[in-house]
Design a protein around this motif. Structure first.
Motif, PDB file in Angstrom:
ATOM      1  N   ALA A 139      -0.750   5.726  15.000  1.00 52.67           N
ATOM      2  CA  ALA A 139      -2.025   6.055  15.645  1.00 52.67           C
ATOM      3  C   ALA A 139      -1.787   7.042  16.784  1.00 52.67           C
ATOM      4  N   ILE A 140      -2.691   8.000  16.918  1.00 53.04           N
ATOM      5  CA  ILE A 140      -2.609   8.951  18.026  1.00 53.04           C
ATOM      6  C   ILE A 140      -3.998   9.159  18.600  1.00 53.04           C
ATOM      7  N   SER A 141      -4.109   9.080  19.904  1.00 55.47           N
ATOM      8  CA  SER A 141      -5.379   9.329  20.581  1.00 55.47           C
ATOM      9  C   SER A 141      -5.162  10.431  21.605  1.00 55.47           C
ATOM     10  N   ASP A 142      -6.224  11.022  22.081  1.00 56.37           N
ATOM     11  CA  ASP A 142      -6.143  12.099  23.076  1.00 56.37           C
ATOM     12  C   ASP A 142      -5.177  13.195  22.634  1.00 56.37           C
ATOM     13  N   ARG A 143      -5.357  13.666  21.398  1.00 48.76           N
ATOM     14  CA  ARG A 143      -4.502  14.744  20.888  1.00 48.76           C
ATOM     15  C   ARG A 143      -4.626  15.962  21.792  1.00 48.76           C
ATOM     16  N   HIS A 144      -3.497  16.640  22.041  1.00 45.93           N
ATOM     17  CA  HIS A 144      -3.391  17.813  22.914  1.00 45.93           C
ATOM     18  C   HIS A 144      -3.612  17.470  24.383  1.00 45.93           C
ATOM     19  N   ARG A 145      -3.490  16.190  24.708  1.00 47.61           N
ATOM     20  CA  ARG A 145      -3.374  15.775  26.102  1.00 47.61           C
ATOM     21  C   ARG A 145      -1.991  15.155  26.255  1.00 47.61           C
ATOM     22  N   ALA A 146      -1.393  15.329  27.431  1.00 49.65           N
ATOM     23  CA  ALA A 146      -0.002  14.930  27.619  1.00 49.65           C
ATOM     24  C   ALA A 146       0.228  13.445  27.331  1.00 49.65           C
ATOM     25  N   THR A 147      -0.680  12.582  27.818  1.00 47.99           N
ATOM     26  CA  THR A 147      -0.490  11.140  27.625  1.00 47.99           C
ATOM     27  C   THR A 147      -0.506  10.762  26.156  1.00 47.99           C
ATOM     28  N   GLY A 148      -1.528  11.225  25.436  1.00 42.03           N
ATOM     29  CA  GLY A 148      -1.654  10.885  24.018  1.00 42.03           C
ATOM     30  C   GLY A 148      -0.493  11.395  23.197  1.00 42.03           C
ATOM     31  N   ASP A 149      -0.109  12.649  23.435  1.00 40.73           N
ATOM     32  CA  ASP A 149       0.990  13.239  22.657  1.00 40.73           C
ATOM     33  C   ASP A 149       2.321  12.591  22.998  1.00 40.73           C
ATOM     34  N   ALA A 150       2.544  12.255  24.274  1.00 32.30           N
ATOM     35  CA  ALA A 150       3.816  11.626  24.671  1.00 32.30           C
ATOM     36  C   ALA A 150       3.918  10.214  24.087  1.00 32.30           C
ATOM     37  N   GLN A 151       2.802   9.463  24.111  1.00 29.87           N
ATOM     38  CA  GLN A 151       2.821   8.110  23.536  1.00 29.87           C
ATOM     39  C   GLN A 151       3.116   8.171  22.040  1.00 29.87           C
TER      40      GLN A 151
END
Length: 460
Positions: A139-151
């Motif tokens: 699962a990925i949320s907030d794509r192209h935001r640092a938090t979402g991509d890092a998680q």
């Protein structure tokens, strides 16, 4: 230990991007043990296509911390860690560039989850982060935001570790941690070196110096020379026959000795003495209304500057700090081109000099205070720093605005007289590089003790 991170930037030309957001998760191979997440004011506009992609706009970043304000935390959370990122060459390059602008050498080992995925999960249609994790059921949320991509990268890396049955990642981690095996000759040389601040000299067979360097940990830095695999390091490893050193206690003294001794000895593997270490300077002028203006421009050796900076990004960071510290107008610091009131005035943080509401004398007094603090002009002073032993301090002498040399004195002996100081000082050349080193170091290390000297005094 791994530092799994993602960075969003302003976009723009190569090596001119600014960071707008960063997320770092410290990962021990099993779980996240620490994290750091922050928006960052890049001090430059974001490209429109990046705004559309990330949703991060200039207004959101106006009150975000600037990079220099979060740099220490980034260093702390990534110390003794391997950087892990999806397309690590981009994130690591951008991060190093930001530290370079501050004059800080940031070095970490890195692993790329794109390259690891291509090896361990072959035949995927795409290795972009979004498409790859979706195809793997992550699962990925907030794509192209640092938090979402890092998680998402943390989850991907955990999967890669489990798929790595040959333990290639762990073997590479151990290899990166321990570097390569050091041969017996180099090991013997390293064993005799101190873990102290100072200057070191790498010698060839005939005793000639082939490299001079400084470090806060001589042993660690020379070990890096002997374990790195770049072309220069391999040449040094082949030619070295001995390493000598001089403990300085003070990093500033080490920097000044390194600067002078490279120029005097011209070691074959030093190239820094051929390059200008700074290219921006701070100048003052009075405008048509009588207000003192400060402006950062490319170094003009025909003009007297207040102080110098390694690059423009570093200069702007300090200018914004000084605007806050001395309550100065952004327009008169060349940081706001608004034809009316400056941004600080609009937020009630400026006293109105930009619209002639604050008196010229009152405003100019604060500017002169800044100038006096950050220039050597006509000053007689000594800079006190750590010594080589616990009961000793180092001293750097400035006379009539010129760097005269360095020395050491015992804590039981108080010195406040130039004539006595000269008797313990080792004379050194005053040049623009030495002046830049001292000004830059004192700006960044406020713990230093700066003592004005009275030339008329004759005893201590």
């Amino acid at each position: 230990m791994y530092a799994i991170l993602d960075i969003e930037t302003t976009g723009g030309k190569y090596n001119e991007e600014g960071i707008t957001e960063i997320a770092i998760y410290k990962f021990d191979g099993h779980k996240v043990v620490d994290q750091f997440i922050s928006l960052i004011n890049p001090e430059k506009p974001i490209q429109p296509f990046v705004v559309n992609l990330t949703g991060i706009n200039n207004k959101m970043l106006r009150n975000a911390p600037k990079f220099y304000e979060v740099a220490k935390r980034i260093v702390e959370i990534t110390t003794d860690c391997i950087i892990v990122a999806h397309n690590a060459s981009f994130d690591y390059r951008v991060l190093r560039t930001e530290f370079d602008r501050l004059g800080y050498e940031y070095e970490r080992q890195s692993l790329c989850t794109v390259e690891l995925s291509q090896k361990l999960i072959p035949d995927q249609k795409s290795y972009s982060l979004g498409k790859l994790v979706r195809s793997l059921g992550i699962a990925i949320s907030d794509r192209h935001r640092a938090t979402g991509d890092a998680q998402a990268t943390v989850k991907l890396f955990k999967l890669l570790l489990s798929k790595d049955v040959e333990k290639t990642i762990l073997k590479e981690t151990v290899k990166l941690d321990t570097k390569k095996k050091v041969n017996d000759k180099l090991l013997r040389l390293i064993e005799n070196l101190p873990s102290a601040t100072g200057v070191y000299y790498i010698h060839r067979k005939d005793g000639g110096i082939i490299y001079i360097g400084k470090s806060k940990n001589i042993k660690k830095r020379v070990t890096q020379h002997f374990t790195n695999e770049n072309r220069k390091s391999r040449k040094i490893q082949e030619e070295v026959i001995n390493v000598t050193y001089e403990i300085t206690g003070s990093e500033l003294v080490a920097l000044l000795k390194e600067n002078e001794e490279i120029k005097r000895n011209k070691p074959k593997y030093n190239r820094t003495f051929k390059r200008t270490k700074f290219n921006q300077a701070l100048y003052e002028f009075t405008d048509e209304n009588g207000y003192l203006n400060l402006q950062v421009k490319k170094v003009d050796r025909r003009k007297k500057s207040i102080t110098t900076f390694t690059n423009r990004q570093q200069a702007k960071s300090f200018m914004y700090r000084w605007a806050e510290e001395y309550n100065l107008c952004l327009r008169y610091l060349d940081l706001d081109n608004n034809n009316e009131k400056c941004f600080k005035n609009a937020t009630q943080k400026c006293n109105g000099a930009c619209i002639q509401e604050e008196s010229i004398d009152t405003y100019n007094d604060r500017v002169r205070e800044l100038i006096f603090k950050h220039t050597f002009r006509n000053k007689n002073m000594m800079i006190i720093d750590r010594g080589r032993d616990i009961d000793e301090q180092s001293v750097i002498l400035i006379e009539e605005g010129k760097f005269m040399g360095i020395g050491y004195f015992n804590l039981n002996h108080q010195i406040n007289n130039i004539n006595i100081l000269k008797s313990i000082i080792t004379p050194m050349e005053h040049d623009r590089d030495a002046q830049h080193i001292i000004q830059s170091y004192t700006r960044q290390h406020k713990r230093l003790k700066v003592v004005p000297l009275d030339k008329n005094k004759s005893n201590s």
